[in-house]
Design an enzyme around this catalytic site. Structure first.
Site, short mmCIF file in Angstrom:
data_model
loop_
_atom_site.label_atom_id
_atom_site.label_comp_id
_atom_site.label_asym_id
_atom_site.label_seq_id
_atom_site.Cartn_x
_atom_site.Cartn_y
_atom_site.Cartn_z
N HIS A 97 -8.38 1.83 -5.72
CA HIS A 97 -7.69 0.92 -4.80
C HIS A 97 -6.27 1.46 -5.08
CE1 HIS A 97 -11.13 -1.49 -3.84
NE2 HIS A 97 -11.47 -1.42 -5.26
N TYR A 143 0.66 -1.41 -0.21
CA TYR A 143 -0.12 0.07 -0.06
C TYR A 143 0.71 1.08 0.20
CZ TYR A 143 -3.74 -3.28 1.20
OH TYR A 143 -4.62 -4.30 1.07
C1 DQA Z 1 -7.78 -1.94 -1.01
C2 DQA Z 1 -7.74 -3.30 -1.56
C3 DQA Z 1 -8.61 -4.34 -0.93
O1 DQA Z 1 -8.41 -5.60 -1.33
C4 DQA Z 1 -8.18 -4.21 0.44
O2 DQA Z 1 -9.00 -4.99 1.43
C5 DQA Z 1 -7.89 -3.04 1.23
C6 DQA Z 1 -7.18 -1.78 0.64
C7 DQA Z 1 -6.54 -0.98 -1.78
O3 DQA Z 1 -6.92 0.09 -1.58
O4 DQA Z 1 -5.77 -1.58 -2.42
O5 DQA Z 1 -8.32 -2.81 2.25
O6 DQA Z 1 -8.96 -1.35 -1.14
#
Ligand code: DQA
Length: 147
Positions: A99, A22
Site C-alpha cells: 500500500h 498517495y
Molecule cells: C491503498 C490503501 C487502501 O486502504 C485504499 O482503499 C486504496 C489505496 C494504498 O495503496 O494506500 O485504494 O491500497
C-alpha cells in the site's frame, strides 16, 4: 523469474487522487520504475490494473504455473474481499501486499486486511516506494525458497 504486479480499484487515478495520501506519482510511472528495478534484479514484471474484482480473481487464478510471485496492491478490496483472499490461497504462488499509504495510521476499517496473514510480506506507508520495496522483498523471498 516472472512476477505479476496487480493493482486494484481506483489505482489508475494515482497522481490525481488524494495526492496528500498517495503522492503524485502515476501508476504508469510506478510501472516504469518497477520495470527498471526488475532489470536490476534480473526478473520480468507484467503490470496490470483493474477496477473489477472478478477480473483480479481471473488474473490471480491464471497466474498459477506462470508467475513465480505476485506483487499486489488490492486497494479497498484489501479490507473487504474474502474472494480475493480465497483466490490467493487457491494458487501456489507467493504474494507481497503493498500500500502506498500507512494504512495503520488511517481509519479503523483500513487496519483490517483479509490478505496480510497469508502474504509472504507486507509493505505500506512509503508511497510509490512501497511497490519497489515490495518487489525487492518478493524476489528475495522466492530466491530463498529456491535455494
Ligand atoms: C491503498 C490503501 C487502501 O486502504 C485504499 O482503499 C486504496 C489505496 C494504498 O495503496 O494506500 O485504494 O491500497
Amino acid at each position: 523469474m516472472k512476477i505479476l504486479v496487480l493493482s486494484g480499484p481506483n489505482l489508475q487515478l494515482l497522481g490525481l487522487r488524494e495526492p496528500q495520501k498517495y503522492g503524485t506519482t502515476t501508476l504508469p510511472e510506478i510501472h516504469g520504475l518497477l520495470g527498471a528495478l526488475a532489470k536490476e534484479l534480473n526478473v520480468q514484471v507484467d503490470c496490470e490494473q483493474s477496477n473489477h474484482e472478478g477480473v483480479l480473481l481471473d488474473r490471480i487464478a491464471a497466474a498459477r504455473g506462470v508467475y513465480a510471485g505476485i506483487l499486489l496492491n488490492a486497494g479497498g478490496l484489501t479490507h473487504t474481499s474474502v474472494a480475493l483472499r480465497d483466490a490467493l490461497l487457491a494458487i501456489d504462488v507467493p504474494f507481497v501486499e503493498v500500500h502506498l499509504s500507512n494504512v495503520a495510521a488511517r481509519e479503523p476499517f483500513r487496519h483490517v486486511s483479509y490478505l496480510s496473514d497469508v502474504a509472504a510480506g507486507v509493505v505500506y506507508g512509503f508511497g510509490a516506494d512501497s511497490y519497489l520495496l515490495g518487489l525487492r522483498g518478493l524476489v528475495a523471498a522466492i530466491t530463498r525458497t529456491r535455494r
